[in-house]
Design a protein around this motif. Structure first.
Motif, PDB file in Angstrom:
ATOM      1  N   ILE A  60      -3.398   2.838   1.779  1.00  0.00           N
ATOM      2  CA  ILE A  60      -4.064   1.841   2.620  1.00  0.00           C
ATOM      3  C   ILE A  60      -5.533   2.187   2.838  1.00  0.00           C
ATOM      4  O   ILE A  60      -6.372   1.286   2.981  1.00  0.00           O
ATOM      5  CB  ILE A  60      -3.318   1.687   3.976  1.00  0.00           C
ATOM      6  CG1 ILE A  60      -3.859   0.472   4.747  1.00  0.00           C
ATOM      7  CG2 ILE A  60      -3.408   2.957   4.798  1.00  0.00           C
ATOM      8  CD1 ILE A  60      -3.674  -0.860   4.049  1.00  0.00           C
ATOM      9  N   SER A  64       0.833  -1.207   0.000  1.00  0.00           N
ATOM     10  CA  SER A  64       0.000   0.000   0.000  1.00  0.00           C
ATOM     11  C   SER A  64       0.863   1.251   0.000  1.00  0.00           C
ATOM     12  O   SER A  64       0.538   2.249  -0.658  1.00  0.00           O
ATOM     13  CB  SER A  64      -0.930  -0.006   1.219  1.00  0.00           C
ATOM     14  OG  SER A  64      -1.785  -1.124   1.205  1.00  0.00           O
ATOM     15  N   VAL A  83      -7.367   0.825  -0.108  1.00  0.00           N
ATOM     16  CA  VAL A  83      -7.449  -0.636   0.021  1.00  0.00           C
ATOM     17  C   VAL A  83      -8.580  -1.018   0.970  1.00  0.00           C
ATOM     18  O   VAL A  83      -9.412  -1.879   0.667  1.00  0.00           O
ATOM     19  CB  VAL A  83      -6.107  -1.214   0.529  1.00  0.00           C
ATOM     20  CG1 VAL A  83      -6.249  -2.699   0.834  1.00  0.00           C
ATOM     21  CG2 VAL A  83      -5.004  -0.984  -0.496  1.00  0.00           C
TER      22      VAL A  83
END
Length: 262
Positions: free
Chosen positions: A86, A75, A89
């Motif tokens: 992140i 990430s 994600v």
């Protein structure tokens, strides 16, 4: 030890901050790329699998941390490239979980986990950027046994399955007979194909009886290793070399191992 939601978020934030520092100040961390990390990621996942199958909670915690580090690392690299971070994600994962669980977050009704699995495959076919065919989601690089199991699961979830699991035994016997017929001629190419069919049918048996064949085989691997190590140690203690022992002599110690290592 239970932690509050705030403590969990804070702990994750600390790891992200630490990785940010390492990415700048540590020569090794600074030079890592997606390509260089990939082999280590595979190794870390296998180490986690070892801990899981051993039910070793201390190592499960440790190996989960190692896997989490890799997730955060990829990430971070994505963030540096300006592609994602992140948060992206996590948000994508959350959206996918909600989309794929309409029986929890929507109006769909299900009565058991099997119906959840069937819905899951149908949803993935409709998902934006998702699988265009039922089997498209099975990674080509999966180990053959895991791949066979996932292929069978996905096919079954759209209705391509035995009406009852007892029927699979006829298929196993059919494949064994076909392999035996090819073995008579010692045609290696045909034998290989038929052995593949035999193994595929056995994996089907495992699936239909609720057994994960990968886990089952690994348990047998570990059992064999433990018994063979016992055989080897006992032979050495008796001043014997395995290569010089008869099969009957080794079988005697092997049977001792079966009793001693229960």
């Amino acid at each position: 030890m239970a932690h509050t939601r705030e403590e969990k978020i804070e702990a994750l934030g600390k790891v992200i901050d630490t990785l940010d520092i390492l990415r700048v100040k540590c020569p090794w961390d600074r030079k890592q790329t997606n390509e260089s990390l990939r082999p280590n990621t595979i190794e870390e996942v296998y180490e986690l699998c070892d801990a899981l199958i051993a039910s070793d909670n201390a190592n499960i915690k440790k190996e989960l941390g190692d896997v989490l580090l890799h997730i955060l690392f990829y990430s971070k690299i994505g963030e540096e490239k300006g592609e994602f971070d992140i948060c992206d994600v996590a948000e994508a994962l959350n959206a996918k979980l909600i989309f794929r669980h309409p029986h929890v977050f929507g109006d769909t009704s299900v009565s058991n986990s099997h119906e959840v699995e069937q819905n899951w495959e149908q949803i993935k076919l409709k998902e934006k950027g998702g699988n265009r065919t039922v089997l498209a989601g099975v990674p080509a690089a999966l180990p053959a046994m895991i791949k066979a199991y996932r292929i069978q699961e996905k096919a079954a979830n759209v209705g391509f399955d035995w009406e009852n699991r007892q029927q699979v035994w006829d298929k196993v016997n059919e494949e064994l007979s076909e392999f035996a017929a090819e073995a008579e001629s010692m045609d290696s190419a045909r034998m290989e194909q038929e052995m593949g069919d035999v193994i595929f049918s056995i994996i089907n048996v495992a699936r239909l009886y609720g057994i994960n064949p990968e886990n089952a085989l690994e348990l047998t691997n570990r059992k064999f290793i433990a018994r063979f190590n016992y055989l080897e140690a006992q032979a050495k203690a008796r001043g014997r070399n395995l290569k010089e022992m008869t099969l009957a002599e080794m079988d005697e110690i092997w049977n001792e191992a079966k009793t001693a290592l229960k």
